[in-house]
Scaffold this active site. Structure first.
Site, PDB file in Angstrom:
ATOM      1  N   HIS A 255      30.322 -30.566  -2.641  1.00 41.38           N
ATOM      2  CA  HIS A 255      29.762 -31.427  -2.250  1.00 41.38           C
ATOM      3  C   HIS A 255      30.670 -32.590  -1.486  1.00 41.38           C
ATOM      4  CE1 HIS A 255      26.292 -34.369  -2.093  1.00 41.38           C
ATOM      5  NE2 HIS A 255      27.182 -35.151  -2.174  1.00 41.38           N
ATOM      6  N   GLU A 256      31.455 -33.001  -2.217  1.00 42.25           N
ATOM      7  CA  GLU A 256      32.558 -34.024  -1.549  1.00 42.25           C
ATOM      8  C   GLU A 256      33.215 -33.463  -0.500  1.00 42.25           C
ATOM      9  OE1 GLU A 256      31.671 -36.904  -2.156  1.00 42.25           O
ATOM     10  OE2 GLU A 256      30.766 -36.569  -4.165  1.00 42.25           O
ATOM     11  N   HIS A 259      31.144 -33.580   2.761  1.00 42.77           N
ATOM     12  CA  HIS A 259      31.406 -35.146   3.196  1.00 42.77           C
ATOM     13  C   HIS A 259      32.666 -35.091   4.045  1.00 42.77           C
ATOM     14  CE1 HIS A 259      28.006 -37.147   1.791  1.00 42.77           C
ATOM     15  NE2 HIS A 259      28.078 -36.816   0.472  1.00 42.77           N
ATOM     16  N   GLU A 294      25.091 -37.108   4.136  1.00 41.22           N
ATOM     17  CA  GLU A 294      24.635 -36.490   2.676  1.00 41.22           C
ATOM     18  C   GLU A 294      23.870 -35.131   3.195  1.00 41.22           C
ATOM     19  OE1 GLU A 294      25.185 -37.380  -0.059  1.00 41.22           O
ATOM     20  OE2 GLU A 294      23.935 -36.311  -1.535  1.00 41.22           O
TER      21      GLU A 294
HETATM   22 ZN    ZN Z   1      27.037 -37.111  -1.230  1.00 41.65          ZN
END
Ligand code: ZN
Length: 498
Positions: A255-256, A259, A294
């Site tokens: 997830h990170e 980003h 996101e």
């Molecule tokens: Zn996030």
């Protein structure tokens, strides 16, 4: 020459803002607890310095002069900067000062209240924070909640959210019922003992293959995983690994990394001409919006990382890292286990199907707090009522209820919607990506370079140079649309329930 002067001035402000990010990264990873108060002061000092420069005469004169001979790209950068400065100057300086000190106090009170399951001790500070957020919202627009949402997602309103949320609720509730009524996958192997260094090695190797550049990034440990960038050439991620919960660390890391790849991919031209940080929020965002950002983390975490084909490809590799622990598990069993649908209390541990109901609950509560229809003292009761209605669970205490999120203590009112907007957009973007034959072929054999290259070209490179609506129109040929997301989740539940 005049545009160069504008870039020089923005560059000075960005140097300060990126230094604030570095101090903040340190505070959230390795700083000893004793440093909290002085670090708060250091960040406040640098932040007000950046604000002074951003609203000062030197930058304003440089911007005025730069307009005379600006190219279209330069004009767009000037307009972005002007809009952000206008937002900043509408918020009364006294409010900004009080907000900075209230954040530190409210965070400490929230952490203590959460540990002690004692909402009453935190309620007075939260009441003040909510009142301040309403004042800020009123200073920025006619509808305070809309104004706050717009800080994180330009162009989004409560009325538009109500339509999107209505569509999601109608689709999700029956899907959750179907998934929870079916036979449940075995999950016993997820809680076996998995040495953390081996977990990290596997997760990081996959992240690098996805496209996260470790020459311009690094991974550290934290309590609440996050990504933060100092420049596009130093984009750091954090995760939280637990020895007896295998999925937690790796999915948070991907997830990170999602980003992080966005931040690493921003074209240097943009990083030199717009604020590195959204000044009104003091939060690093190199992308079109919080929601678009996101969407890129969710795309890699969920659309790619929780897909069946992903685990058919990579499970043998995971098994090679943990031959004893996973000897009796198949790729299909592992995929089903990391997708199990289970209505529960904690948002950050929620599965894909129930996650958005946690968000919708929070957004409805925020809207009522901002309109004045709901008082802070009534929060626990309303929380419990909505948990019962949406997820069929009785909240046993406030620690597992209204006290679980840090956001409101930090003044983030209006940012929760962007989590669900990100989920919706992740499916729109991924659908468009999969229509490219080279990307589909790459995904089928675990070669993520075509997907990463396409995202780099279509989304990452443009940074904040395009709005979320423009980006979506260009990439997915349409406005925000829940249909591809609902289709993805419907397919997943059908697949899970056989
Ligand atoms: Zn996030």
């Amino acid at each position: 020459m005049s545009y160069a002067a504008f870039q020089t001035e923005i560059g000075r402000i960005n140097d300060i803002l990126c230094s604030v990010n570095l101090l903040s990264w340190d505070a959230r990873t390795v700083m000893p607890h004793g440093g909290v108060d002085s670090r708060g002061r250091q960040i406040a000092t640098l932040t007000s310095l950046a604000r002074d420069l951003a609203t000062g005469d030197t930058l304003r004169r440089a911007m005025d002069e730069a307009r005379h001979d600006a190219t279209p790209d330069a004009l767009r950068a000037l307009d972005l900067a002007a809009a952000e400065i206008a937002t900043l100057t509408r918020i009364p300086p006294a409010l900004i000062g009080e907000l900075a000190s209230l954040k530190t106090a409210a965070h400490a009170a929230w952490a203590e209240a959460r540990a002690a399951n004692d909402f009453a001790t935190y309620a007075p500070l939260l009441t003040r924070m909510i009142a301040m957020q309403r004042e800020i919202g009123q200073a920025l627009g006619d509808n305070p909640y809309d104004a706050l949402i717009g800080l994180y997602e330009p162009g989004m309103t409560q009325a538009r959210l109500a339509v999107l949320f209505g569509e999601l609720k109608a689709a999700l509730v029956p899907l959750i019922e179907k998934a929870t009524a079916a036979a449940q996958p075995r999950t016993d192997f997820l809680t076996r003992s998995y040495p953390i260094p081996v977990q990290k090695a596997f997760a990081l190797k996959i992240a690098a293959r996805m496209g996260y550049d470790l020459n311009r990034g690094r991974l550290d440990d934290t309590v609440h995983p996050f990504e933060i960038s100092f420049t596009r050439n130093d984009v750091r991620i954090t995760s939280r690994f637990r020895e007896t919960w295998l999925p937690g660390g790796m999915f948070a890391l991907w997830h990170e990394a999602g980003h992080g790849m966005y931040e690493q991919g921003v074209d240097p031209a943009y990083t030199r001409s717009i604020f590195a940080t959204d000044l009104a929020n003091l939060y690093a965002v190199g992308g079109a919006s919080f929601g678009m950002h996101e969407s890129q983390s969710r795309l890699w975490e969920n659309r790619v990382g929780r897909s069946r084909s992903f685990w058919e490809l990579h499970f043998p590799e995971l098994q090679a890292h943990f031959p004893d622990q996973l000897s009796d598990v198949t790729a299909g069993e592992f995929w089903a286990a990391v997708n199990q649908v289970r209505p529960d209390f904690i948002r950050v541990e929620a599965d894909e199907l129930t996650y958005d109901l946690h968000i919708i609950l929070r957004c409805e509560i925020e809207a009522a707090l901002m309109s004045g229809d709901l008082a802070v003292r009534d929060l626990p009761a309303v929380w419990a009522e909505k948990m019962r209605a949406y997820l069929g669970r009785e909240v046993p205490n406030d620690t597992l209820g209204v006290l679980q999120d840090v956001h409101w203590s930090q003044g983030y009112v209006g940012s929760f919607p962007t989590y669900t907007l990100g989920n919706i957009m992740s499916s729109q973007v991924f659908k468009a990506a999969q229509a490219q034959p080279a990307i589909a072929a790459g995904l089928a054999e675990g070669d993520y370079a075509p997907l990463h290259g396409w995202l780099q070209h279509e989304i990452y490179a443009h940074g904040r140079g395009a709005s979320p609506a423009q980006t979506l129109q260009k990439v997915a040929q349409g406005p925000l649309d829940t249909a591809p997301y609902i289709a993805d989740l419907t397919r997943k539940v059908a697949d899970l329930t056989g």
